[in-house]
Scaffold this active site. Structure first.
Site, PDB file in Angstrom:
ATOM      1  N   SER A  74      84.917 -76.165 -75.328  1.00  0.00           N
ATOM      2  CA  SER A  74      84.334 -74.923 -74.840  1.00  0.00           C
ATOM      3  C   SER A  74      85.032 -74.484 -73.543  1.00  0.00           C
ATOM      4  O   SER A  74      86.241 -74.314 -73.514  1.00  0.00           O
ATOM      5  CB  SER A  74      82.824 -75.129 -74.653  1.00  0.00           C
ATOM      6  OG  SER A  74      82.158 -73.926 -74.404  1.00  0.00           O
ATOM      7  N   HIS A 131      85.499 -72.395 -79.132  1.00  0.00           N
ATOM      8  CA  HIS A 131      84.528 -71.598 -79.890  1.00  0.00           C
ATOM      9  C   HIS A 131      84.130 -70.384 -79.067  1.00  0.00           C
ATOM     10  O   HIS A 131      84.517 -70.242 -77.908  1.00  0.00           O
ATOM     11  CB  HIS A 131      83.307 -72.428 -80.299  1.00  0.00           C
ATOM     12  CG  HIS A 131      82.480 -72.944 -79.150  1.00  0.00           C
ATOM     13  ND1 HIS A 131      81.387 -73.750 -79.317  1.00  0.00           N
ATOM     14  CD2 HIS A 131      82.574 -72.760 -77.797  1.00  0.00           C
ATOM     15  CE1 HIS A 131      80.847 -74.049 -78.156  1.00  0.00           C
ATOM     16  NE2 HIS A 131      81.550 -73.450 -77.208  1.00  0.00           N
TER      17      HIS A 131
END
Length: 214
Positions: A106, A131
């Site tokens: 992330s 993501h």
């Protein structure tokens, strides 16, 4: 119940250094900070972000030209906290090299990619995950719409940052970040998040000053 921070600090090793004034003891992280090494470890949140930003600014003040090394092992966290670190990395004058140990997921992967070009590294068994941002909100319908739009704005901005640092097209980044995308170190190199996968420090650069390329 014991304070977890106090427990953690009691476990941090101390190192003793000989100086012309006698012995001086440091916790291990402070000693490595003297070598311009910063650890970005654990969830990215405001407290951790503030400490990392403060260390970056301190090292810039000490020497505005000498490289700073950042070791990353993070599952990600709060987007705005991560962007505070990202903006500071781009703002300061010293080049910042990044090295992934363990994982960079992330926001951790974005900060890994944000290192100075040709100075972004990963150890061979590290995992990288990218993501799109996620979030939740409850309240009045209008407020929910406003927060949803803000998440979309953040998604667009994060995509643009990945485009800038990886060299991928916007469409490729958008497709890759649509769902959790897990990458090996070598896949992250091919994707443009890191420049090189290293398993040993080269003899001529073997020092405590950070992950220089072999």
């Amino acid at each position: 119940m014991r304070d977890p921070v106090e427990t953690y600090m009691n476990l941090v090793p101390m190192v003793v250094e000989q100086t012309n004034r006698g012995e001086r003891a440091y916790d291990i992280f402070s000693r490595l900070l003297k070598e311009r090494i910063i650890f970005l470890t654990g969830p990215v949140e405001d407290g951790m972000s503030t400490l990392v930003v403060a260390q970056l600014l301190f090292l810039e003040a000490e020497n505005p030209k000498k490289e700073i090394s950042m070791y990353i092992n993070s599952p990600g966290g709060v987007v705005t906290s991560g962007l505070a670190i990202y903006d500071t990395m781009q703002f300061i004058r010293p080049p910042v090299s990044t090295l992934c140990t363990g994982q960079a997921a992330s926001m951790g992967s974005l900060l890994l990619a944000a290192g100075h070009k040709d100075m972004r590294f990963s150890l061979p068994n590290a995992r990288i995950m990218v993501h799109q941002p996620s979030g939740g909100f409850q309240g009045q319908a209008t407020d929910i719409m406003l927060h949803a739009q803000e998440i979309l704005n953040l998604k667009k901005r994060l995509n643009e940052i990945y485009v800038h640092h990886t060299g991928q097209t916007y469409k490729a980044i958008e497709d890759a970040l649509e769902r959790d995308k897990f990458l090996t170190a070598e896949m992250a190199r091919e994707f443009g998040i890191v420049d090189k996968v290293i398993d040993k420090r080269a003899e001529e650069t073997a020092s405590a000053s950070g992950p220089k390329a072999p």
